[in-house]
Design an enzyme around this catalytic site. Sequence first.
Site, PDB file in Angstrom:
ATOM      1  N   ASP A   1       5.521   1.867   7.085  1.00  0.00           N
ATOM      2  CA  ASP A   1       4.183   1.309   6.831  1.00  0.00           C
ATOM      3  C   ASP A   1       3.520   2.179   5.770  1.00  0.00           C
ATOM      4  OD1 ASP A   1       1.688   0.186   6.920  1.00  0.00           O
ATOM      5  OD2 ASP A   1       1.196   0.891   8.929  1.00  0.00           O
TER       6      ASP A   1
ATOM      7  N   GLU B   1      -5.285   1.618   2.265  1.00  0.00           N
ATOM      8  CA  GLU B   1      -5.195   0.447   3.148  1.00  0.00           C
ATOM      9  C   GLU B   1      -5.501   0.835   4.582  1.00  0.00           C
ATOM     10  OE1 GLU B   1      -3.400  -2.459   5.960  1.00  0.00           O
ATOM     11  OE2 GLU B   1      -2.980  -0.329   5.771  1.00  0.00           O
ATOM     12  N   GLU B   2      -4.999   1.994   4.992  1.00  0.00           N
ATOM     13  CA  GLU B   2      -5.093   2.370   6.408  1.00  0.00           C
ATOM     14  C   GLU B   2      -6.521   2.667   6.854  1.00  0.00           C
ATOM     15  OE1 GLU B   2      -2.801   1.910   8.429  1.00  0.00           O
ATOM     16  OE2 GLU B   2      -0.898   1.990   7.347  1.00  0.00           O
TER      17      GLU B   2
ATOM     18  N   ASP C   1       3.717  -6.066   3.754  1.00  0.00           N
ATOM     19  CA  ASP C   1       3.399  -4.993   4.708  1.00  0.00           C
ATOM     20  C   ASP C   1       4.267  -5.171   5.947  1.00  0.00           C
ATOM     21  OD1 ASP C   1       2.163  -2.772   5.904  1.00  0.00           O
ATOM     22  OD2 ASP C   1       0.145  -3.440   5.372  1.00  0.00           O
TER      23      ASP C   1
ATOM     24  N   HIS D   1       0.810  -1.221   0.000  1.00  0.00           N
ATOM     25  CA  HIS D   1       0.000   0.000   0.000  1.00  0.00           C
ATOM     26  C   HIS D   1       0.840   1.266   0.000  1.00  0.00           C
ATOM     27  CE1 HIS D   1      -0.073   1.074   4.422  1.00  0.00           C
ATOM     28  NE2 HIS D   1      -0.005  -0.222   4.619  1.00  0.00           N
TER      29      HIS D   1
HETATM   30 CO    CO Z   1      -0.607   0.737   8.959  1.00  0.00          CO
HETATM   31 ZN    ZN Z   2       0.492  -1.162   6.450  1.00  0.00          ZN
END
Ligand code: CO
Ligand code: ZN
Length: 333
Positions: free
Chosen positions: A164, A196-197, A219, A62
């Site tokens: 991330d 994604e978050e 990830d 992501h």
């Molecule tokens: Co995250």
């Molecule tokens: Zn992530």
Amino acid sequence: MADKALIQALVEAWGPSGHEYMVRALIESYVRELADELRVDNAGNLICRMGGGGKKIMIAAHMDEIGLVISALDKPGFARFTMTGGLILLSLIGNRVRFADGTIGTIGIEGNALFPTEMPTIRQLFIDFSMNSENGGTVRVGDHAALTRELAVRGDRLIAKSMDDRIGCAVAIEAMRALKGKSLPNELYFVFTTQEEVGSRGARVAANSIAPDYGITLDVTATGDTPKNNRMAVRLGGGAAIKVVDSGHIVPPAIKELMIRRAEAAGVRYQLEVLSGGTTDASAIQTALSGIPSGVISIPCRYVHTTSETVDINDVQACIDLLVALLEQPFEV
Ligand code: CO
Ligand code: ZN
């Protein structure tokens, strides 16, 4: 060893959920020569195909990072906000955020910030634009921001605001570089996903349109190697983490076993990951269409969702090596 300049460019780029365009343009500049075909879908995902024939495999990383959005203006030079993704309130006070136009704000708390007496709630926090006569402030309700911080390198350890999941994006790009020019037994779709978050919204769309046979998500995962934290077996420097389970995804045993076999055959250091909080794009991919068996290669990371997400470059390289070992051979689950 993994390309630190690539990692630095990715982790310092600006891209809160729903506003991944700068990250996408940056990634496009790296992958344009590597992909056989490249497109951006309606959800903003960047989809890169390599090879044709054999199994269709979707590899997801992501592009977005956790952030916030202005919900209301307060007295001049101050604004209130809500979160996009899982900001850790305890980590926010004194941290800085950046908006698309470069405007910087500092997060403050009501009352005496030197002596907070209780856990902050988001209602007590605000953004201070340090407004003065030259700086009138251009921020409006609805503007998005992300935490801002430069990459720091300490030997093998890399510290940044958005490992991330820009480190997952770096692993994908490095795998594409390694696979370029090889005759591939699988049809690969490297997908740099959006949102994604806030619930893997991009990955779900991409999985539905690509309809892959299998999914592999890249990830970060947490570690258990900090003081008084022995609830998790993953540690920095322990190698690529092969996911077994998280709070949104139980990896099919056959996929986990394939990853372990390939890691052992290729001499890649690995560890097994059981994550009790959080999940990845794989949670959406596994339930797309009639169900897409999915695995996850996780990059071990301390202090996830803070401005000091910390990884070990040797683990990053192990993740690249494991991914390449999986993709350059027939996907025999
Ligand atoms: Co995250
Ligand atoms: Zn992530």
